[in-house]
Design an enzyme around this catalytic site. Structure first.
Site, PDB file in Angstrom:
ATOM      1  N   SER A   1       0.836  -1.370  -0.028  1.00  0.00           N
ATOM      2  CA  SER A   1       0.123  -0.134   0.012  1.00  0.00           C
ATOM      3  C   SER A   1       0.943   1.175   0.028  1.00  0.00           C
ATOM      4  CB  SER A   1      -0.888  -0.090   1.188  1.00  0.00           C
ATOM      5  OG  SER A   1      -1.944  -0.719   0.792  1.00  0.00           O
TER       6      SER A   1
ATOM      7  N   LYS B   1       0.351   3.469  -2.954  1.00  0.00           N
ATOM      8  CA  LYS B   1      -0.787   4.082  -3.034  1.00  0.00           C
ATOM      9  C   LYS B   1      -0.475   5.655  -2.990  1.00  0.00           C
ATOM     10  CE  LYS B   1      -3.726   0.665  -0.915  1.00  0.00           C
ATOM     11  NZ  LYS B   1      -4.407   0.103   0.202  1.00  0.00           N
TER      12      LYS B   1
ATOM     13  N   TYR C   1      -4.010  -2.701 -10.088  1.00  0.00           N
ATOM     14  CA  TYR C   1      -3.840  -2.270  -8.588  1.00  0.00           C
ATOM     15  C   TYR C   1      -2.873  -3.589  -8.006  1.00  0.00           C
ATOM     16  CZ  TYR C   1      -4.977  -2.494  -3.877  1.00  0.00           C
ATOM     17  OH  TYR C   1      -5.116  -2.293  -2.372  1.00  0.00           O
TER      18      TYR C   1
ATOM     19  N   TYR D   1      -4.243   3.337   8.378  1.00  0.00           N
ATOM     20  CA  TYR D   1      -5.697   2.866   8.425  1.00  0.00           C
ATOM     21  C   TYR D   1      -6.190   3.261   9.898  1.00  0.00           C
ATOM     22  CZ  TYR D   1      -3.922   0.323   4.429  1.00  0.00           C
ATOM     23  OH  TYR D   1      -3.012   0.068   3.373  1.00  0.00           O
TER      24      TYR D   1
ATOM     25  N   VAL E   1       1.228  -3.628   3.739  1.00  0.00           N
ATOM     26  CA  VAL E   1       1.245  -4.910   4.638  1.00  0.00           C
ATOM     27  C   VAL E   1       2.462  -5.886   4.179  1.00  0.00           C
ATOM     28  CG1 VAL E   1      -1.247  -5.320   4.790  1.00  0.00           C
ATOM     29  CG2 VAL E   1      -0.266  -6.214   2.781  1.00  0.00           C
TER      30      VAL E   1
HETATM   31  N1  GLU Z   1      -2.475  -5.331  -1.820  1.00  0.00           N
HETATM   32  C1  GLU Z   1      -2.748  -5.259  -0.435  1.00  0.00           C
HETATM   33  C2  GLU Z   1      -4.229  -5.577  -0.470  1.00  0.00           C
HETATM   34  O1  GLU Z   1      -4.920  -5.060  -1.479  1.00  0.00           O
HETATM   35  C3  GLU Z   1      -2.527  -3.948  -0.078  1.00  0.00           C
HETATM   36  C4  GLU Z   1      -3.014  -3.669   1.551  1.00  0.00           C
HETATM   37  C5  GLU Z   1      -1.827  -3.061   2.143  1.00  0.00           C
HETATM   38  O2  GLU Z   1      -0.716  -2.925   2.120  1.00  0.00           O
HETATM   39  O3  GLU Z   1      -2.307  -2.308   3.459  1.00  0.00           O
HETATM   40  O4  GLU Z   1      -4.849  -6.114   0.437  1.00  0.00           O
END
Ligand code: GLU
Length: 322
Positions: free
Chosen positions: A75, A78, A202, A254, A272
């Protein structure tokens, strides 16, 4: 007064020493959290891994541990897709994604129903899927992905950065929750492109592999008001860089974002894969990696290491010794 100034001087000059102390303390920790088992490929990563890199305003890198080992940025990507989407569409992106902390898990569906398909922010999965949908405008999936990868390679001046296809395949096989989010948003008309295109791009951008050193370099434009100090080029308008930082602070972890702001005091974005990118405005860009995650899906020891670093260096956007 002179004593305080001296202490500040000491604090400023000690980043290498502080990093070595942190490395020693972190490697002794037993509680490391859990690796992200819901993406099978990430479950195989060694939980003992740890790396930390800091790039200062002059470009000097201080690093400890496995700072040159690539890991899945997940993530953290992002941040880069948001930067690209803002560059292409400006404030129009806020018609399709919000700017509020979610207070829910990164892949929550409940909240999306409540908000009628408009994700709370660009860093939860649903919001990042919308940003990916925007980047797909006028592009085939391969071109959109090429744009994202070129951007990351450009800001690091490193063409060796790759996408880990085994992680992509792993997430493609197991990404039922993301598929549900994307289909749900499609039903509200929030996604324009085919769901499989959005998911494909994605999963690929989440699977970009970078080391702490590369990631810390990639964050430099956010630490320096949109300008990459190594090339002097504007990556993004100053005001946008400031706003990306504000979203990282409020939404970058988050439902652990409040705790991260409280303990670390910097804008940060976790993934993650166990990485965190953190920004000390005007001072430094930091990347840390420890694959064990806490209950909110954020690197457990990554956060602890950053708390040690910012406390010992006096770095915080809420009051800075520098
Ligand atoms: N590719 C992971 C997902 O979509 C990213 C989540 C993350 O890194 O927090 O669940």
């Amino acid at each position: 007064m002179a004593k305080i100034e001296n202490e500040r001087q000491v604090v400023r000059s000690n980043v290498d020493v502080v990093l070595c102390d942190i490395f020693r303390e972190i490697t002794q920790r037993k509680e490391r959290g859990q690796v992200a088992a819901y993406i099978p490929e990430l479950a195989d990563v060694d939980i003992e891994s740890f790396g930390l890199a800091v790039v200062d305003a002059g470009g000097k890198v201080a690093a400890v541990g496995e700072a040159d080992t690539p890991f899945s940025i997940q993530s953290i990507s992002k941040v880069f897709t948001l930067t690209l989407a803002l560059g292409r569409f400006g404030d129009r992106i806020w018609e399709r994604v919000g700017r509020e902390p979610s207070g829910n898990s990164f892949n929550s569906i409940v909240q999306l129903e409540f908000d009628r398909g408009i994700p709370r922010n660009p860093f939860i999965n649903a919001g990042a899927l919308v940003v990916t949908d925007l980047i797909l405008s006028g592009h085939e999936p391969r071109e959109a992905l090429g744009e994202i990868l070129s951007f990351v390679r450009g800001i690091t001046a490193d063409s060796s950065i790759r996408i880990d296809e085994t992680v992509v395949a792993s997430e493609q096989r197991a990404g039922f929750r993301n598929a549900a989010l994307a289909n749900f948003m499609k039903s509200f008309g929030v996604l324009v492109h085919p769901v499989e295109h959005v998911l494909g791009v994605y999963f690929h951008h989440c699977a970009i592999a970078m080391s702490c050193r590369q990631l810390a370099k990639a964050g430099r434009f956010l630490a320096h008001l949109g300008r990459d100090p190594s090339t002097n080029l504007m990556v993004v308008q100053s005001e946008r860089a400031r706003r990306i930082n504000s979203l990282m602070l409020t939404c970058g972890h988050y439902n652990g974002s409040g705790e991260f702001a409280y303990r670390v005091g910097l804008p940060g974005k976790s993934g993650v894969g166990g990485g965190i990118l953190a920004i000390v405005p005007n001072v430094a860009s930091i990347a840390v990696w420890s694959p064990g995650l806490d209950v909110n899906g954020n690197s457990q020891l990554g956060r602890v290491a950053l708390e040690m670093l910012t406390t010992r260096m006096g770095w915080s956007i809420f009051g800075n010794f520098q």
